[in-house]
Design a protein around this motif. Sequence first.
Motif, mmCIF file in Angstrom:
data_model
loop_
_atom_site.group_PDB
_atom_site.id
_atom_site.type_symbol
_atom_site.label_atom_id
_atom_site.label_comp_id
_atom_site.label_asym_id
_atom_site.label_seq_id
_atom_site.Cartn_x
_atom_site.Cartn_y
_atom_site.Cartn_z
ATOM 1 N N GLY A 20 0.809 -1.221 0.000
ATOM 2 C CA GLY A 20 0.000 0.000 0.000
ATOM 3 C C GLY A 20 0.837 1.264 0.000
ATOM 4 N N SER A 21 0.170 2.351 -0.311
ATOM 5 C CA SER A 21 0.795 3.662 -0.403
ATOM 6 C C SER A 21 1.398 4.070 0.945
ATOM 7 N N SER A 22 2.658 4.438 0.933
ATOM 8 C CA SER A 22 3.347 4.745 2.210
ATOM 9 C C SER A 22 4.776 5.175 1.904
ATOM 10 N N GLY A 23 5.546 5.421 2.973
ATOM 11 C CA GLY A 23 6.968 5.723 2.787
ATOM 12 C C GLY A 23 7.694 4.584 2.085
ATOM 13 N N ARG A 45 3.507 6.072 -2.911
ATOM 14 C CA ARG A 45 3.156 7.077 -1.901
ATOM 15 C C ARG A 45 2.336 8.182 -2.563
ATOM 16 N N SER A 46 1.384 8.746 -1.854
ATOM 17 C CA SER A 46 0.517 9.758 -2.467
ATOM 18 C C SER A 46 1.262 11.056 -2.744
ATOM 19 N N VAL A 47 0.818 11.715 -3.798
ATOM 20 C CA VAL A 47 1.172 13.123 -3.945
ATOM 21 C C VAL A 47 0.036 13.864 -3.233
ATOM 22 N N VAL A 132 -7.381 7.276 -5.356
ATOM 23 C CA VAL A 132 -7.662 8.603 -4.818
ATOM 24 C C VAL A 132 -7.874 8.441 -3.317
ATOM 25 N N ASN A 133 -6.916 8.948 -2.558
ATOM 26 C CA ASN A 133 -6.973 8.804 -1.102
ATOM 27 C C ASN A 133 -7.813 9.942 -0.542
ATOM 28 N N LEU A 134 -9.004 9.629 -0.105
ATOM 29 C CA LEU A 134 -9.957 10.654 0.326
ATOM 30 C C LEU A 134 -9.853 10.816 1.833
ATOM 31 N N ALA A 169 -11.240 4.444 -5.179
ATOM 32 C CA ALA A 169 -11.461 5.429 -4.113
ATOM 33 C C ALA A 169 -11.049 4.795 -2.792
ATOM 34 N N LYS A 170 -10.086 5.421 -2.117
ATOM 35 C CA LYS A 170 -9.642 4.889 -0.822
ATOM 36 C C LYS A 170 -10.374 5.665 0.270
ATOM 37 N N LEU A 171 -11.196 4.956 0.995
ATOM 38 C CA LEU A 171 -12.097 5.619 1.944
ATOM 39 C C LEU A 171 -11.571 5.550 3.376
ATOM 40 N N LEU A 217 1.236 2.958 13.290
ATOM 41 C CA LEU A 217 1.157 1.655 12.609
ATOM 42 C C LEU A 217 0.007 0.848 13.190
ATOM 43 N N SER A 218 -0.613 0.029 12.360
ATOM 44 C CA SER A 218 -1.687 -0.832 12.871
ATOM 45 C C SER A 218 -1.076 -2.017 13.604
ATOM 46 N N GLN A 219 -1.912 -2.705 14.338
ATOM 47 C CA GLN A 219 -1.502 -3.905 15.077
ATOM 48 C C GLN A 219 -2.161 -5.117 14.414
ATOM 49 N N ALA A 243 -9.052 -4.815 0.348
ATOM 50 C CA ALA A 243 -9.087 -4.679 1.805
ATOM 51 C C ALA A 243 -7.777 -4.087 2.298
ATOM 52 N N SER A 244 -7.867 -3.148 3.231
ATOM 53 C CA SER A 244 -6.653 -2.513 3.768
ATOM 54 C C SER A 244 -6.871 -2.164 5.234
ATOM 55 N N GLY A 245 -5.865 -2.414 6.042
ATOM 56 C CA GLY A 245 -5.943 -2.045 7.459
ATOM 57 C C GLY A 245 -5.769 -3.254 8.351
ATOM 58 N N GLY A 246 -4.626 -3.334 9.015
ATOM 59 C CA GLY A 246 -4.411 -4.391 9.999
ATOM 60 C C GLY A 246 -4.143 -5.765 9.411
ATOM 61 N N ILE A 247 -3.745 -5.826 8.146
ATOM 62 C CA ILE A 247 -3.454 -7.141 7.548
ATOM 63 C C ILE A 247 -1.961 -7.424 7.758
ATOM 64 N N VAL A 266 -1.047 -4.065 2.189
ATOM 65 C CA VAL A 266 -0.297 -4.265 3.433
ATOM 66 C C VAL A 266 0.721 -3.134 3.558
ATOM 67 N N VAL A 267 0.768 -2.512 4.736
ATOM 68 C CA VAL A 267 1.760 -1.463 4.982
ATOM 69 C C VAL A 267 2.465 -1.692 6.329
ATOM 70 N N SER A 268 1.717 -1.592 7.423
ATOM 71 C CA SER A 268 2.358 -1.623 8.757
ATOM 72 C C SER A 268 3.181 -2.885 8.974
ATOM 73 N N ALA A 269 2.687 -4.027 8.510
ATOM 74 C CA ALA A 269 3.410 -5.289 8.729
ATOM 75 C C ALA A 269 4.775 -5.241 8.055
ATOM 76 N N LEU A 270 4.871 -4.484 6.966
ATOM 77 C CA LEU A 270 6.147 -4.417 6.252
ATOM 78 C C LEU A 270 7.085 -3.406 6.912
ATOM 79 N N TYR A 271 6.501 -2.399 7.577
ATOM 80 C CA TYR A 271 7.333 -1.484 8.373
ATOM 81 C C TYR A 271 7.893 -2.227 9.569
ATOM 82 N N ARG A 272 7.026 -3.072 10.191
ATOM 83 C CA ARG A 272 7.424 -3.776 11.416
ATOM 84 C C ARG A 272 8.462 -4.850 11.134
HETATM 85 C C1 FMN Z 1 4.148 5.656 7.405
HETATM 86 C C2 FMN Z 1 2.878 5.576 6.610
HETATM 87 C C3 FMN Z 1 2.728 6.391 5.497
HETATM 88 C C4 FMN Z 1 1.533 6.352 4.760
HETATM 89 N N1 FMN Z 1 1.403 7.140 3.649
HETATM 90 C C5 FMN Z 1 0.265 7.053 2.904
HETATM 91 C C6 FMN Z 1 0.115 7.794 1.705
HETATM 92 O O1 FMN Z 1 1.000 8.534 1.260
HETATM 93 N N2 FMN Z 1 -1.057 7.669 1.019
HETATM 94 C C7 FMN Z 1 -2.063 6.838 1.424
HETATM 95 O O2 FMN Z 1 -3.074 6.736 0.726
HETATM 96 N N3 FMN Z 1 -1.934 6.106 2.551
HETATM 97 C C8 FMN Z 1 -0.819 6.193 3.289
HETATM 98 N N4 FMN Z 1 -0.697 5.440 4.420
HETATM 99 C C9 FMN Z 1 -1.814 4.562 4.824
HETATM 100 C C10 FMN Z 1 -1.576 3.143 4.315
HETATM 101 O O3 FMN Z 1 -1.553 3.085 2.894
HETATM 102 C C11 FMN Z 1 -2.668 2.184 4.811
HETATM 103 O O4 FMN Z 1 -3.923 2.577 4.289
HETATM 104 C C12 FMN Z 1 -2.787 2.140 6.329
HETATM 105 O O5 FMN Z 1 -1.513 2.186 6.953
HETATM 106 C C13 FMN Z 1 -3.527 0.880 6.784
HETATM 107 O O6 FMN Z 1 -2.859 -0.296 6.391
HETATM 108 P P1 FMN Z 1 -1.893 -1.113 7.412
HETATM 109 O O7 FMN Z 1 -2.727 -1.476 8.581
HETATM 110 O O8 FMN Z 1 -1.443 -2.303 6.611
HETATM 111 O O9 FMN Z 1 -0.792 -0.203 7.783
HETATM 112 C C14 FMN Z 1 0.485 5.479 5.167
HETATM 113 C C15 FMN Z 1 0.658 4.661 6.287
HETATM 114 C C16 FMN Z 1 1.831 4.706 7.003
HETATM 115 C C17 FMN Z 1 1.970 3.817 8.207
#
Ligand code: FMN
Length: 327
Positions: A20-23, A45-47, A132-134, A169-171, A217-219, A243-247, A266-272
């Motif tokens: 997922g979109s992130s650092g 990552r979003s603009v 589109v991250n709303l 659309a990302k809600l 970060l999610s758990q 699906a996004s969030g806590g996976i 998936v985002v947080s799990a990859l940060y962790r």
């Molecule tokens: C450090 C970080 C940066 C993020 N940056 C963005 C972003 O630029 N655009 C976006 O749509 N979501 C961003 N997110 C949200 C993630 O894409 C994701 O929707 C959210 O973290 C839930 O997923 P997770 O539980 O797997 O982390 C970011 C999340 C984190 C933790």
Amino acid sequence: MAKLDTSYMGLKLDNPLIVGSSGITSTLEVVKRCEDAGAGAVVLRSVFEDEVRREYESAVRAHMRAGHMEAFTYQQPDLINLKGGQQYLELVNEATSALAIPVIASINCFAARSWGQYARDLEKAGAKAIEVNLHEFTASAVRSAENVEGTYSEAVSAVVRNTKVPVAAKLPPYFTNVAQMAFQMELDGAAGVVMFNRPFLPDFDIESIELKGGVSLSQPGDYKTTLRWVSLLSSRLGLDICASGGIHDGQAIIKQILAGARAVQVVSALYRMDLARIQEMLRTVAEWMDRHEFDTLADFRGKLAQPKTDLPHLLEKTQYSRLYMGL
Ligand SMILES: Cc1cc2nc3c(=O)[nH]c(=O)nc-3n(C[C@H](O)[C@H](O)[C@H](O)COP(=O)(O)O)c2cc1C
């Protein structure tokens, strides 16, 4: 041997795990590593609208100081003339050229103005889809929910109208009626809906008595709000759900597909952990499928979506007395 390929908004993915979109997805080097680690797709990552708007405002101020305001107004500078917007297009271009997996661009916006043109530029730069991250933080006591939701709707419609690539659309999860918003996104022409983004929430440092920010970060286990809504809506919506969030593990991916998701982010799990986690999660899914004799994801997708489960009221009434009185 289990086959993990799926389609999401018409894109062919080798597997349903999207980074997922992130650092993590903000540089070419790391998105390339995501592909090497086995991701099915990446969302860059979003603009951010705020970022681009600040640049726009400082450009206006500079032109005013130089007495060029009239020329500036005639030029109607759109996002492409601004540094942040231009750099992002370069990242999209480089990533789509270097990666074989689909690269999805992401814009964080809450006003329709300018994003139509930018959507065309993203498509030209090679984006296979646009998310589109709303996510508007409004604390206004006078703006109605309808008014805020209307701007979300306009932003998605503007992007859809201006591009041929699929738009997701990302809600956020916070609406009085999430179902109505998801259906509205379908009416606005979105091909997919990502449930859900995650707000950054500030905290207080009680020693320095200051506000502190920080990444939230999610758990593991935080996937249940998403699971409930994917289950409730997947058989009713015409668009694809991601699906996004806590996976955080393969089990959570299996659950979201049972609920009816086409893909997961998936985002947080990859940060962790690290990107090696991707293969581990996919292996869990494949082994579970083999054990249950499912050859493809379609064999079990939506098996626990609302009309199909034996206990649909458990999905609808998550917080009601009948449940609590039994405890
Ligand atoms: C450090 C970080 C940066 C993020 N940056 C963005 C972003 O630029 N655009 C976006 O749509 N979501 C961003 N997110 C949200 C993630 O894409 C994701 O929707 C959210 O973290 C839930 O997923 P997770 O539980 O797997 O982390 C970011 C999340 C984190 C933790």
